[in-house]
Design an enzyme around this catalytic site. Structure first.
Site, PDB file in Angstrom:
ATOM      1  N   LYS A  82     -16.442 -12.748  51.991  1.00  0.00           N
ATOM      2  CA  LYS A  82     -16.889 -11.680  51.912  1.00  0.00           C
ATOM      3  C   LYS A  82     -18.809 -10.870  51.248  1.00  0.00           C
ATOM      4  O   LYS A  82     -18.691 -12.037  50.592  1.00  0.00           O
ATOM      5  CB  LYS A  82     -15.924 -10.781  51.328  1.00  0.00           C
ATOM      6  CG  LYS A  82     -15.954 -10.489  49.471  1.00  0.00           C
ATOM      7  CD  LYS A  82     -15.199  -9.616  48.813  1.00  0.00           C
ATOM      8  CE  LYS A  82     -15.409  -9.439  46.996  1.00  0.00           C
ATOM      9  NZ  LYS A  82     -13.881  -9.374  46.652  1.00  0.00           N
TER      10      LYS A  82
ATOM     11  N   TYR B 150     -47.211  -2.413  33.229  1.00  0.00           N
ATOM     12  CA  TYR B 150     -47.336  -1.209  33.179  1.00  0.00           C
ATOM     13  C   TYR B 150     -47.183  -0.575  31.887  1.00  0.00           C
ATOM     14  O   TYR B 150     -46.023  -1.182  31.190  1.00  0.00           O
ATOM     15  CB  TYR B 150     -46.091  -0.600  34.717  1.00  0.00           C
ATOM     16  CG  TYR B 150     -46.662  -0.891  35.998  1.00  0.00           C
ATOM     17  CD1 TYR B 150     -48.104  -0.063  36.481  1.00  0.00           C
ATOM     18  CD2 TYR B 150     -46.050  -1.382  37.119  1.00  0.00           C
ATOM     19  CE1 TYR B 150     -48.103   0.024  37.918  1.00  0.00           C
ATOM     20  CE2 TYR B 150     -46.147  -2.060  38.434  1.00  0.00           C
ATOM     21  CZ  TYR B 150     -47.877  -1.021  38.578  1.00  0.00           C
ATOM     22  OH  TYR B 150     -47.943  -0.998  40.189  1.00  0.00           O
TER      23      TYR B 150
HETATM   24  C1  LIG Z   1     -13.211 -10.730  46.037  1.00  0.00           C
HETATM   25  C2  LIG Z   1     -12.134 -10.975  45.807  1.00  0.00           C
HETATM   26  C3  LIG Z   1     -11.299 -11.761  45.295  1.00  0.00           C
HETATM   27  C4  LIG Z   1     -12.184 -13.237  44.613  1.00  0.00           C
HETATM   28  O1  LIG Z   1     -12.687 -12.623  43.481  1.00  0.00           O
HETATM   29  P1  LIG Z   1     -13.412 -13.600  42.359  1.00  0.00           P
HETATM   30  O2  LIG Z   1     -12.719 -12.895  41.093  1.00  0.00           O
HETATM   31  O3  LIG Z   1     -14.140 -13.543  43.008  1.00  0.00           O
HETATM   32  O4  LIG Z   1     -12.178 -14.726  42.105  1.00  0.00           O
HETATM   33  C5  LIG Z   1     -10.259 -12.023  45.897  1.00  0.00           C
HETATM   34  N1  LIG Z   1      -9.621 -11.199  46.230  1.00  0.00           N
HETATM   35  C6  LIG Z   1     -10.140  -9.853  47.068  1.00  0.00           C
HETATM   36  C7  LIG Z   1      -8.884  -9.020  47.495  1.00  0.00           C
HETATM   37  C8  LIG Z   1     -10.964  -9.342  46.612  1.00  0.00           C
HETATM   38  O5  LIG Z   1     -11.725  -8.122  46.796  1.00  0.00           O
END
Ligand SMILES: *Cc1c(COP(=O)(O)O)cnc(C)c1O
Length: 377
Positions: free
Chosen positions: A36, A266
């Protein structure tokens, strides 16, 4: 960010390391790699293709749009859009691209039904609430859900999914165990109607630390990209044998002497206590280096670590290279990873996250989104 390179920094993704991580995590048949949000900043399509070559049979993406990109590139794996909150257009896109969308509430049932065709059933998953308290059907919702689905055989549930809230925290084991029990109970009632329905609960931390959370399919995300979900709080534990896939480089664009008492950048936040040599490096908060790290981070140059000094600017930061007198413009500095001398550890996303009070996920997403990516395999 990949169409036009506005900045000279580069995000280099090692696809071979990604494939090695994937293979280390287990049998591809039991894994749904999570790609994702542009594969946590590593690039959706190159990551999906590399994982497909390594045997991936399914993918979890964020949105149906990400799933559509994979389909248009010719990938034929099972694709689950995780995010939820899908609009009617999202449902149509998901069905048009043969994704496996998730039902998260009663509204979704209506949207799904509007997409179902009479001549073939619509395969989907069920998002179950077991402790995150975000989205999904709670245990008490399941009997009505089952009745509805049985009355509409055009909707065919083939996957039950839930998400662990604190699998990375051994001290919260009771919470994880209660989620595992709740998920088991929900799946039992679903599977009395659909016995072959697959179950998926574990994220990276569950997969690596709670074998009883693995069920049929685990969903590793951060571990694929080299993160150890148990490493928070400073202990860089590479016990799982995972390798970071992302490195970030930026060129040195200037080298100058500073006299004792002269300040840099800065706000005059840093003043040279004695004569010193500075390298100006073309990376800054516009390319993902958090300004809050000013004066509290290191970069790798000539295989060695040097301290960053003064405020991080939008597109530049300065490092003290007094100890590396051969530093010249066009040398390569590394914000993450890079070639280190024996005994020197490159800067990792975990270290950067620890310094910043966040998690490596955020570092990877930001660095990947804000730098031009190149790939090695
Ligand atoms: C992002 C996500 C994961 C993966 O989680 P990690 O901690 O990166 O392994 C698994 N399941 C769902 C529903 C997620 O949103």
């Amino acid at each position: 960010m990949n169409e036009t390179a506005f900045a000279p920094s580069r995000c280099i993704i090692d696809l071979a390391a990604l494939q090695r991580n994937f293979v280390r995590l287990g049998d591809p048949a039991s894994l749904m790699p999570v790609i994702k949000n542009d594969a946590y900043g590593h690039g959706l399509l190159p990551v999906a293709r590399a994982l497909a070559k390594a045997g991936a049979r399914r993918f979890a993406v964020g949105t149906p749009g990400e799933g559509a990109v994979l389909r248009q590139a010719g990938l034929r794996q099972e694709i689950v859009p995780l995010l939820g909150g899908m609009t009617p257009e999202d449902w149509r896109a998901a069905t048009a691209h043969s994704l496996l969308p998730l039902l998260a509430d009663g509204e979704d049932l209506k949207k799904a039904l509007a997409c179902a065709r009479h001549d073939s059933s619509l395969r989907l998953g069920i998002k179950c609430e077991t402790g995150m308290n975000r989205l999904g059907f709670r245990r008490e919702d399941i009997p009505d859900l089952v009745d509805y689905l049985r009355a509409h055989p055009c909707l065919e549930p083939i996957l039950a999914l839930s998400h662990l809230a604190c699998a990375d925290m051994p001290e919260e084991n009771a919470c994880s165990q209660s989620q595992i029990r709740a998920f088991t109970a929900i799946c039992e009632s679903l599977r009395s109607s659909w016995p072959s329905m697959e179950r998926s609960l574990a994220n990276s931390a569950g997969l690596l630390g709670l074998p009883e959370s693995r069920f049929d399919v685990s969903r590793p995300g951060i571990a694929l990209y080299g993160g150890n979900p148990f490493a928070g709080g400073g202990s860089e534990n590479s016990g799982a044998g995972l390798e970071w896939c992302m490195s970030v480089s930026a060129p040195v664009i200037g080298v100058r002497r500073l006299q004792a008492g002269q300040s840099v950048s800065y706000g005059r936040a840093f003043t040279a206590p004695a004569g010193m040599t500075l390298a100006v490096i073309a990376a800054g908060y516009a390319t993902g280096v958090a300004r809050a790290l000013s004066g509290g981070m290191e970069v790798l140059l000539h295989g060695r670590r040097v301290p960053q000094v003064g405020r991080v600017c939008m597109g530049m930061l300065m490092a003290d290279v007094t100890a590396l007198p051969r530093t010249r413009p066009s040398d390569t500095a590394w914000l993450l990873g890079g070639p280190a001398e024996p005994g020197v550890a490159p800067v990792s996303a975990q270290e950067t996250a620890d310094r910043l009070g966040t998690i490596p996920y955020e570092i990877l997403c930001r660095m990947g989104a804000l730098n031009t990516r190149t790939y090695t395999s």
